[in-house]
Design a protein around this motif. Structure first.
Motif, PDB file in Angstrom:
ATOM      1  N   GLU A   2       0.850  -1.188   0.000  1.00  0.00           N
ATOM      2  CA  GLU A   2       0.000   0.000   0.000  1.00  0.00           C
ATOM      3  C   GLU A   2       0.883   1.233   0.000  1.00  0.00           C
ATOM      4  OE1 GLU A   2      -0.883   0.645   4.764  1.00  0.00           O
ATOM      5  OE2 GLU A   2      -2.258  -0.596   3.602  1.00  0.00           O
ATOM      6  N   ASP A  62      -3.592   7.880  -4.076  1.00  0.00           N
ATOM      7  CA  ASP A  62      -4.987   7.677  -3.700  1.00  0.00           C
ATOM      8  C   ASP A  62      -5.565   8.925  -3.035  1.00  0.00           C
ATOM      9  OD1 ASP A  62      -5.160   5.034  -4.584  1.00  0.00           O
ATOM     10  OD2 ASP A  62      -4.270   4.295  -2.725  1.00  0.00           O
ATOM     11  N   PRO A 105     -12.650   8.218   5.571  1.00  0.00           N
ATOM     12  CA  PRO A 105     -11.222   8.106   5.879  1.00  0.00           C
ATOM     13  C   PRO A 105     -10.603   9.389   6.407  1.00  0.00           C
ATOM     14  CG  PRO A 105     -11.587   8.088   3.502  1.00  0.00           C
ATOM     15  CD  PRO A 105     -12.937   7.959   4.149  1.00  0.00           C
ATOM     16  N   SER A 131     -14.015   2.511   7.972  1.00  0.00           N
ATOM     17  CA  SER A 131     -12.931   2.815   7.040  1.00  0.00           C
ATOM     18  C   SER A 131     -11.690   2.034   7.452  1.00  0.00           C
ATOM     19  CB  SER A 131     -12.615   4.313   7.067  1.00  0.00           C
ATOM     20  OG  SER A 131     -11.409   4.575   6.373  1.00  0.00           O
ATOM     21  N   THR A 134      -5.973   3.472   5.072  1.00  0.00           N
ATOM     22  CA  THR A 134      -5.607   3.647   3.664  1.00  0.00           C
ATOM     23  C   THR A 134      -4.642   4.816   3.532  1.00  0.00           C
ATOM     24  OG1 THR A 134      -7.405   5.211   3.268  1.00  0.00           O
ATOM     25  CG2 THR A 134      -7.910   2.860   2.959  1.00  0.00           C
TER      26      THR A 134
END
Length: 246
Positions: A2, A62, A105, A131, A134
């Motif tokens: 990630e 992202d 998020p 969430s 991330t």
């Protein structure tokens, strides 16, 4: 694998124990103090640095706010409830933040940042209706995800029952509570529960709370953003501890 995006988030990541695989830096970025620190830490740790066009970072990002730097790391490793609870010293009156269906998020990241700032012992979320951690959460937390213990559980009600058996008192936030948050003794082993942005605490979780706390609203808007409400509650818990000298 990630990504963690943004200068502060990547810097804090390099300061922590999480393993960074490589770092992508935009060639157009201007030298700054924090970027120099990022590059120095990366080189010291043997982390590969790749230089690319900003467009490449835009495609990878992202969060849409990478600030010219993206780190690649292994997927975030949540603690189990047992792992988190084994780290707690109830006699020290720790504060835990429990999130019941917080799906945004940005709010999640802001809550983690406040949990770190106020010295909370950890955050507990559910595997569903929450969430996950991330890139957006890392960025919104300003890197606090590298320092705050986050446990993921299947059933928040069960976790609350376990915490009660350990000696925690459970305080939930609700607009319909008959007491304001500053009227409740928070200087105790505290599990603070915040509900979802839309519907608040679920019925089962609401029934598990020892106390319900309201935040006074003097304006025309009837409620606060969940991350703001969490900050109010966490700082009140900290204030009471500081005042009591514990």
């Amino acid at each position: 694998m990630e990504t963690v995006e943004g200068r502060r988030a990547v810097y804090e990541l390099l300061q922590s124990s999480r393993r960074v695989k490589r770092i992508l830096i935009a060639k157009q970025i201007k030298p700054t103090d924090i970027m120099e620190k990022i590059e120095a830490l990366a080189k010291r740790q043997g982390v590969r640095i790749d230089i690319a066009d900003k467009q490449r970072l835009d495609e990878v990002a992202d969060s849409r706010a990478h600030q010219g730097v993206i780190a690649y790391v292994e997927a975030y490793g949540y603690l189990t409830f047992a792992e988190l609870s084994s780290r707690l010293d109830v006699s020290a009156k720790p504060v835990l933040l429990l999130l019941d269906g917080v799906t945004d998020p940005q709010n999640f990241g802001a809550l983690i940042r406040t949990a770190d700032a106020t010295g909370a012992a950890g955050v507990i979320i559910t595997k569903r209706r929450s969430s996950p951690v991330t890139a957006v959460v890392h960025k919104a937390s300003a890197g606090a995800t590298s320092y705050v213990d986050i446990a993921q559980v299947s059933n928040l009600s069960y976790a609350i029952e376990e915490l009660k058996e350990m000696g925690f008192w459970v305080v939930g936030t609700s607009e319909e509570a008959d007491r304001f948050y500053y009227e409740i003794d928070l200087n105790m082993p505290l599990a603070l529960v915040l509900g979802s942005e839309g519907s608040g605490l679920s019925r089962l979780v609401l029934e598990k709370c020892d106390y319900l706390a309201a935040i006074p609203m003097k304006g025309r808007v009837s409620s606060l953003n969940v991350s703001v409400a969490g900050a109010v509650m966490l700082y009140e818990a900290l204030r009471q501890r500081e005042t009591a000298g514990t």
